[in-house]
Design a protein around this motif. Sequence first.
Motif, PDB file in Angstrom:
ATOM      1  N   GLY A  85     -13.055  -3.793   7.942  1.00  0.00           N
ATOM      2  CA  GLY A  85     -13.974  -2.927   7.215  1.00  0.00           C
ATOM      3  C   GLY A  85     -14.263  -3.515   5.850  1.00  0.00           C
ATOM      4  N   GLU A  86     -15.455  -3.273   5.319  1.00  0.00           N
ATOM      5  CA  GLU A  86     -15.838  -3.821   4.027  1.00  0.00           C
ATOM      6  C   GLU A  86     -16.237  -2.713   3.066  1.00  0.00           C
ATOM      7  OE1 GLU A  86     -18.828  -6.784   4.409  1.00  0.00           O
ATOM      8  OE2 GLU A  86     -17.503  -8.233   5.391  1.00  0.00           O
ATOM      9  N   GLY A  87     -16.075  -2.987   1.744  1.00  0.00           N
ATOM     10  CA  GLY A  87     -16.456  -2.017   0.738  1.00  0.00           C
ATOM     11  C   GLY A  87     -16.406  -2.622  -0.653  1.00  0.00           C
ATOM     12  N   ARG A  88     -16.934  -1.893  -1.635  1.00  0.00           N
ATOM     13  CA  ARG A  88     -16.971  -2.387  -3.000  1.00  0.00           C
ATOM     14  C   ARG A  88     -15.612  -2.295  -3.689  1.00  0.00           C
ATOM     15  NH1 ARG A  88     -22.062   1.171  -4.677  1.00  0.00           N
ATOM     16  NH2 ARG A  88     -20.942   2.496  -3.184  1.00  0.00           N
ATOM     17  N   SER A  89     -14.689  -1.509  -3.110  1.00  0.00           N
ATOM     18  CA  SER A  89     -13.322  -1.413  -3.625  1.00  0.00           C
ATOM     19  C   SER A  89     -12.358  -1.515  -2.450  1.00  0.00           C
ATOM     20  CB  SER A  89     -13.118  -0.083  -4.358  1.00  0.00           C
ATOM     21  OG  SER A  89     -13.194   1.001  -3.441  1.00  0.00           O
ATOM     22  N   LYS A  90     -11.076  -1.704  -2.786  1.00  0.00           N
ATOM     23  CA  LYS A  90     -10.083  -1.784  -1.715  1.00  0.00           C
ATOM     24  C   LYS A  90     -10.024  -0.488  -0.916  1.00  0.00           C
ATOM     25  CE  LYS A  90      -6.929  -5.296  -3.545  1.00  0.00           C
ATOM     26  NZ  LYS A  90      -5.526  -5.588  -3.933  1.00  0.00           N
ATOM     27  N   ASN A  91     -10.053   0.647  -1.608  1.00  0.00           N
ATOM     28  CA  ASN A  91      -9.992   1.942  -0.916  1.00  0.00           C
ATOM     29  C   ASN A  91     -11.195   2.142  -0.006  1.00  0.00           C
ATOM     30  OD1 ASN A  91      -7.530   2.793  -1.894  1.00  0.00           O
ATOM     31  ND2 ASN A  91      -8.399   3.898  -3.647  1.00  0.00           N
ATOM     32  N   GLU A  92     -12.363   1.735  -0.494  1.00  0.00           N
ATOM     33  CA  GLU A  92     -13.568   1.890   0.321  1.00  0.00           C
ATOM     34  C   GLU A  92     -13.500   1.001   1.555  1.00  0.00           C
ATOM     35  OE1 GLU A  92     -18.311   0.999  -0.229  1.00  0.00           O
ATOM     36  OE2 GLU A  92     -17.252   1.966  -1.915  1.00  0.00           O
ATOM     37  N   ALA A  93     -13.012  -0.212   1.395  1.00  0.00           N
ATOM     38  CA  ALA A  93     -12.884  -1.134   2.535  1.00  0.00           C
ATOM     39  C   ALA A  93     -11.837  -0.624   3.529  1.00  0.00           C
ATOM     40  CB  ALA A  93     -12.508  -2.526   2.027  1.00  0.00           C
ATOM     41  N   LYS A  94     -10.733  -0.133   3.002  1.00  0.00           N
ATOM     42  CA  LYS A  94      -9.662   0.384   3.865  1.00  0.00           C
ATOM     43  C   LYS A  94     -10.139   1.602   4.651  1.00  0.00           C
ATOM     44  CE  LYS A  94      -6.125   2.197   1.787  1.00  0.00           C
ATOM     45  NZ  LYS A  94      -4.876   2.356   1.008  1.00  0.00           N
ATOM     46  N   ASN A  95     -10.877   2.484   3.984  1.00  0.00           N
ATOM     47  CA  ASN A  95     -11.367   3.686   4.650  1.00  0.00           C
ATOM     48  C   ASN A  95     -12.395   3.336   5.727  1.00  0.00           C
ATOM     49  OD1 ASN A  95     -10.772   6.515   4.502  1.00  0.00           O
ATOM     50  ND2 ASN A  95     -12.894   6.857   3.864  1.00  0.00           N
ATOM     51  N   ALA A  96     -13.235   2.326   5.451  1.00  0.00           N
ATOM     52  CA  ALA A  96     -14.227   1.886   6.441  1.00  0.00           C
ATOM     53  C   ALA A  96     -13.537   1.299   7.669  1.00  0.00           C
ATOM     54  CB  ALA A  96     -15.168   0.857   5.809  1.00  0.00           C
ATOM     55  N   ALA A  97     -12.476   0.508   7.435  1.00  0.00           N
ATOM     56  CA  ALA A  97     -11.726  -0.070   8.557  1.00  0.00           C
ATOM     57  C   ALA A  97     -11.015   1.022   9.345  1.00  0.00           C
ATOM     58  CB  ALA A  97     -10.722  -1.095   8.033  1.00  0.00           C
ATOM     59  N   ALA A  98     -10.481   2.013   8.632  1.00  0.00           N
ATOM     60  CA  ALA A  98      -9.785   3.114   9.304  1.00  0.00           C
ATOM     61  C   ALA A  98     -10.740   3.906  10.183  1.00  0.00           C
ATOM     62  CB  ALA A  98      -9.134   4.031   8.265  1.00  0.00           C
ATOM     63  N   LYS A  99     -11.961   4.114   9.698  1.00  0.00           N
ATOM     64  CA  LYS A  99     -12.956   4.837  10.491  1.00  0.00           C
ATOM     65  C   LYS A  99     -13.255   4.090  11.787  1.00  0.00           C
ATOM     66  CE  LYS A  99     -17.692   6.635  10.302  1.00  0.00           C
ATOM     67  NZ  LYS A  99     -18.906   6.824   9.467  1.00  0.00           N
ATOM     68  N   ARG A 100     -13.433   2.778  11.699  1.00  0.00           N
ATOM     69  CA  ARG A 100     -13.711   1.979  12.902  1.00  0.00           C
ATOM     70  C   ARG A 100     -12.503   1.965  13.838  1.00  0.00           C
ATOM     71  NH1 ARG A 100     -15.897  -3.779  11.778  1.00  0.00           N
ATOM     72  NH2 ARG A 100     -16.323  -3.563  14.011  1.00  0.00           N
ATOM     73  N   MET A 101     -11.290   1.912  13.246  1.00  0.00           N
ATOM     74  CA  MET A 101     -10.076   1.907  14.060  1.00  0.00           C
ATOM     75  C   MET A 101      -9.935   3.231  14.825  1.00  0.00           C
ATOM     76  SD  MET A 101      -7.313   0.310  15.042  1.00  0.00           S
ATOM     77  CE  MET A 101      -6.830  -0.990  13.882  1.00  0.00           C
ATOM     78  N   LEU A 102     -10.178   4.352  14.142  1.00  0.00           N
ATOM     79  CA  LEU A 102     -10.064   5.657  14.799  1.00  0.00           C
ATOM     80  C   LEU A 102     -11.088   5.798  15.913  1.00  0.00           C
ATOM     81  CD1 LEU A 102      -9.476   7.890  11.651  1.00  0.00           C
ATOM     82  CD2 LEU A 102      -7.864   7.572  13.523  1.00  0.00           C
ATOM     83  N   SER A 103     -12.285   5.279  15.684  1.00  0.00           N
ATOM     84  CA  SER A 103     -13.315   5.313  16.723  1.00  0.00           C
ATOM     85  C   SER A 103     -12.863   4.522  17.949  1.00  0.00           C
ATOM     86  CB  SER A 103     -14.625   4.745  16.167  1.00  0.00           C
ATOM     87  OG  SER A 103     -15.630   4.756  17.151  1.00  0.00           O
ATOM     88  N   TYR A 104     -12.251   3.360  17.697  1.00  0.00           N
ATOM     89  CA  TYR A 104     -11.727   2.538  18.792  1.00  0.00           C
ATOM     90  C   TYR A 104     -10.602   3.256  19.539  1.00  0.00           C
ATOM     91  CZ  TYR A 104      -8.762  -1.016  20.960  1.00  0.00           C
ATOM     92  OH  TYR A 104      -7.977  -1.706  21.834  1.00  0.00           O
ATOM     93  N   LEU A 105      -9.671   3.857  18.785  1.00  0.00           N
ATOM     94  CA  LEU A 105      -8.527   4.524  19.401  1.00  0.00           C
ATOM     95  C   LEU A 105      -8.959   5.740  20.208  1.00  0.00           C
ATOM     96  CD1 LEU A 105      -5.978   4.327  16.446  1.00  0.00           C
ATOM     97  CD2 LEU A 105      -5.847   3.100  18.622  1.00  0.00           C
ATOM     98  N   LYS A 106      -9.977   6.432  19.718  1.00  0.00           N
ATOM     99  CA  LYS A 106     -10.461   7.605  20.442  1.00  0.00           C
ATOM    100  C   LYS A 106     -10.981   7.206  21.818  1.00  0.00           C
ATOM    101  CE  LYS A 106     -13.134  11.818  19.819  1.00  0.00           C
ATOM    102  NZ  LYS A 106     -13.949  12.617  18.874  1.00  0.00           N
ATOM    103  N   LYS A 107     -11.678   6.081  21.887  1.00  0.00           N
ATOM    104  CA  LYS A 107     -12.172   5.596  23.179  1.00  0.00           C
ATOM    105  C   LYS A 107     -11.022   5.077  24.031  1.00  0.00           C
ATOM    106  CE  LYS A 107     -16.631   4.223  21.223  1.00  0.00           C
ATOM    107  NZ  LYS A 107     -17.517   3.082  20.882  1.00  0.00           N
ATOM    108  N   LEU A 108     -10.061   4.413  23.369  1.00  0.00           N
ATOM    109  CA  LEU A 108      -8.927   3.813  24.089  1.00  0.00           C
ATOM    110  C   LEU A 108      -8.070   4.864  24.766  1.00  0.00           C
ATOM    111  CD1 LEU A 108      -7.229   1.193  24.618  1.00  0.00           C
ATOM    112  CD2 LEU A 108      -5.955   1.799  22.555  1.00  0.00           C
ATOM    113  N   THR A 109      -7.847   5.998  24.089  1.00  0.00           N
ATOM    114  CA  THR A 109      -6.925   7.018  24.599  1.00  0.00           C
ATOM    115  C   THR A 109      -7.649   8.218  25.166  1.00  0.00           C
ATOM    116  OG1 THR A 109      -6.798   7.976  22.392  1.00  0.00           O
ATOM    117  CG2 THR A 109      -5.128   6.365  22.980  1.00  0.00           C
ATOM    118  N   LYS A 110      -8.947   8.085  25.381  1.00  0.00           N
ATOM    119  CA  LYS A 110      -9.715   9.216  25.901  1.00  0.00           C
ATOM    120  C   LYS A 110      -9.217   9.591  27.278  1.00  0.00           C
ATOM    121  CE  LYS A 110     -14.449  10.856  26.354  1.00  0.00           C
ATOM    122  NZ  LYS A 110     -15.880  10.516  26.240  1.00  0.00           N
TER     123      LYS A 110
END
Length: 649
Positions: free
Chosen positions: A623-648
């Motif tokens: 995930g990318e962002g203008r700050s570390k927190n923004e980048a981390k949150n963007a990566a977390a959002k993509r990870m959760l989306s992936y996990l939701k499909k993985l464990t559906k």
Amino acid sequence: MDPNMDNGKIRLRPYQTRVVDDAGSENAIIKMPTGSGKTYVAAELIHRALLSSDKENAALFLVPNRELVTQQAAAINTYFEPILKEDFAIFKHVGGNAPPALNSYAQTFKILVSTPQAFVHLQSKSMFGWHIFSIVVFDEVHHAIKKHPYRHLALDLKHWKSKKPPQQKIPQVIGLTASLTYAVYEFQMVQAVNKLLADFCITKTIFPSEQELEEGGYHGHTSGKDEGVVIAIEQQSNHAPEGVLPEWQRKPHARYAQFMERVGLKRTTKEAALVYHAVEALEKMACNYQSNFQSSLSNPCLTTGEKYAHSCFLSGNQRTRGFFRNLENWYVALRILITSYEEEAAVCFWWLKMQRAFDGVEDLAEIKATRELAADYPCHKMDQLCQTIEKSKSGLQDDLRCLVFCQERISALVLSEYIQHKTKIKTKFMTSQGSHVTPSIKMNPTLVKETIKDFRSGKISILVTTSVLEEGFDVPEANAVISYHSLNNSVELCQRFGRARRGKRGLVLMAERPDRSLTMLESSLATQNEMMNNFGPQSTDNVNQQTKRRQIPKFHDQVLKAHHYLLSEWNEHGNEHMKMLNEYKQKSTATLGIEFHQSLEQNYRCTLDISFDADAPRCAIIGEGRSKNEAKNAAAKRMLSYLKKLTKV
């Protein structure tokens, strides 16, 4: 179920006889549905054990609570009545009662029916050692977890066996239950059941098949495959006020702390905020009636305020008593909201109306605001309950005899009043003997007996209750069961829905937890039967070895549990993705790695990688962002989306 009588004697049904014969003299867990006659099976096992043992030996029948001591003793007494009842005298023992004299127990009783805690107390005084019993029955044996006295007794018996003198005989152990464990996920069930079998030194597990039960005349299945009617009602989102704490964030052990944190951050629902500030205003007003009055809002024990206000009421005078009785009612209202994570606002407001809690203090701005909101507050779920009851009444050929189960005692009281008000059908509530609904409202033993009697006779048509009626209480007259709140485990499924056994039945579940669906709970019961079919004595020799063989189910179950708890509530448009991912990691025991890199454009790139097993490949998301927190949150959002499909599922 009603006993099978033959010339005044109870005759076991074919499946009951088969279970008794299979058990023989071995240590056995017997799993039979609610109302299928487990007590009569135990009575016959006791009969055979006593006949084949020394005259001085007795039988011990343990039940989990004092309400069941009288009922189970009466059932055993009925079974033995035609069989020279004086030779099988029964003694009932609960805490606070005097036990029979130790030196004359053989002349006083042959069967001791007791609560486990009361029997533990006897043993602490070196009374009634294990050697005097030829058989020990644990009713509702699934309670034997953690520090429950059932488990204490099982381990004590196991220890005694290893130290006993050679001449002393070992009593047979029988466990009775409709469901083996509270666990829902397969890996947890394996662990819990293996521990249960090992603690009780079980060598055999027995359960009758559905075909056996049906051929034997039992028709109490929860599946509704016979003439029973199962009505599925989906939980409506508008049942709960806007802004309640999301289910995945709820921590039962920290309900008060979470609520007070929300109060401080001004994140409570408007209903909870009004009631909380009304209590604050009343506490300030209380100083006018009692100069040394102290606030209870900082005490995490939810009943402290109620008890304090009640004590002020009892010690007060004519001028102050009315105020402190009303303050107690407002403390109760706040407890309703906190224990329900602010969902039960309708129950809370109806309670305040029932108690006329707005009268006399309407000049307070906080009380006035609460009264205005409560005046026409929608009671969607309570109205749906009433509609379901009326539908059940019209759909059943017999007179309606409906059990409504809910989680809290105060909810049982409020719902019973609301049902009576809306439907005009005779309704009462019931909790366990001696229990307090509030400091001012207590359920005395006489009232419990009268309520059960009135329900059985048809004097009342609806009985609203809590878990007190889930286990053991025999109410074969019931023909409809409604679970107002969601089910937490297969034990509740068996105990609640197994209560309706008369004629054409209505079984209604008004809410489902995302991670405890009806289908999942029924599947857990099927898994338990499969485990019992595959059971052998060697299974209990090494629980760790059994656990090691099932590492894959462990992985799947924990991920599935985390999925249900968290991702089912995840809002991809929110902004707390990393917090959600950390919760997911904790519940699934996954490992989570985080790395940061800074690009030439001065943006930050966060790489999150997750793995559920040391030998499994890791999944990486960027995930990318203008700050570390923004980048981390963007990566977390993509990870959760992936996990939701993985464990559906």
